[in-house]
Design a protein around this motif. Sequence first.
Motif, short mmCIF file in Angstrom:
data_model
loop_
_atom_site.label_atom_id
_atom_site.label_comp_id
_atom_site.label_asym_id
_atom_site.label_seq_id
_atom_site.Cartn_x
_atom_site.Cartn_y
_atom_site.Cartn_z
N LEU A 146 10.50 7.05 6.41
CA LEU A 146 8.98 7.57 6.15
C LEU A 146 9.44 9.18 5.88
O LEU A 146 8.87 9.60 5.31
CB LEU A 146 8.81 7.45 8.16
N LEU A 160 -0.95 3.51 10.27
CA LEU A 160 -0.18 2.29 9.41
C LEU A 160 -0.36 2.15 7.79
O LEU A 160 -0.23 2.02 6.77
CB LEU A 160 -0.06 1.04 9.99
N VAL A 163 0.62 4.58 5.95
CA VAL A 163 1.58 4.91 5.00
C VAL A 163 1.81 3.55 4.07
O VAL A 163 2.23 4.06 2.82
CB VAL A 163 2.63 4.48 6.41
N VAL A 180 9.44 1.14 1.95
CA VAL A 180 9.81 2.09 3.27
C VAL A 180 10.63 2.15 3.98
O VAL A 180 10.00 0.87 5.20
CB VAL A 180 8.35 2.89 3.97
N VAL A 183 9.45 2.88 9.48
CA VAL A 183 7.62 3.17 9.35
C VAL A 183 7.15 3.19 11.00
O VAL A 183 7.29 2.25 11.79
CB VAL A 183 6.70 1.24 8.74
#
Length: 283
Positions: A146, A160, A163, A180, A183
């Motif tokens: 991240l 979320l 992201v 990723v 997270v």
Amino acid sequence: MHNVLSIQSAVAYGHAGNSSATFPLQRAGVNVYPVYTVTFSNHTGYGSWRGPMIAASDVADVVTGIDERGALAGVDAVLAGYLGSADVGQVVLDAAALVKSRNPDAIFLADPVMGDVGRGFYARPGIPEFFRDRVVTAADIMTPNLFELQYLVGHETNTLDEVVNAAGELRDRGPGIVVVTSVVATDAPDGLLRMLAVDAGQAWLVETPMLERSFTGSGDLTAAMFLAHWLRTKDLGETLGVTASVVYSILEQTSISGEAELQLVAAQEQVVNPVNRFTAHSL
């Protein structure tokens, strides 16, 4: 059987870089040509280490020697991680281009190893910028944590959805797949570790329990296992779920052992038959 050219660091004690990726790849049935960017006594998280960074020209010579054996035509993927210096980064890009000239179906997975939450940047100056400005446009798959994702896209994420959108921003600049590996989001429950994978059509999320400690080399292991299973299945959701299952099972066994370093040899059965099974779901 698939063949991978893996250009990463090596440590004599413990597991990071190629020392974290090579054996699990082999245990998963993948043939590996490991090329080292540094040869350190141990990973840099210990605060002190010994051993050389490999000159870019020497790294290039090793790749050239592999090519002279005719092996690059059979390479299915280039895996790159810890660079050591930005000059070596250019060698990695040249190697990926060379492999693709020998095998147009080959892919390039770049793990942008440069920093982490709580630790900040630990890569040498110039390397983060090299990943951002040069590698993103060349890679087919990238596997940032991240912290690295936020640096590559130039802004923080909190939820979320943010992201997911940031992974999409990174995709728009080059890699067809973005994974990723850690997270964290304000709108997600505590106590779980999440991995996200995004391609052109879908986003997938997998959740595992949060272990009580961190593990150096786990990102290198994750990138390697994702690549191994992507080459085998070309199914993003399945690949993400199997990767989480393998990595969590190895980390769990390492945690139980009480050892500081990844227990890759002791936990090798987890590579092929993980005791924990997790399934990714689409978002």
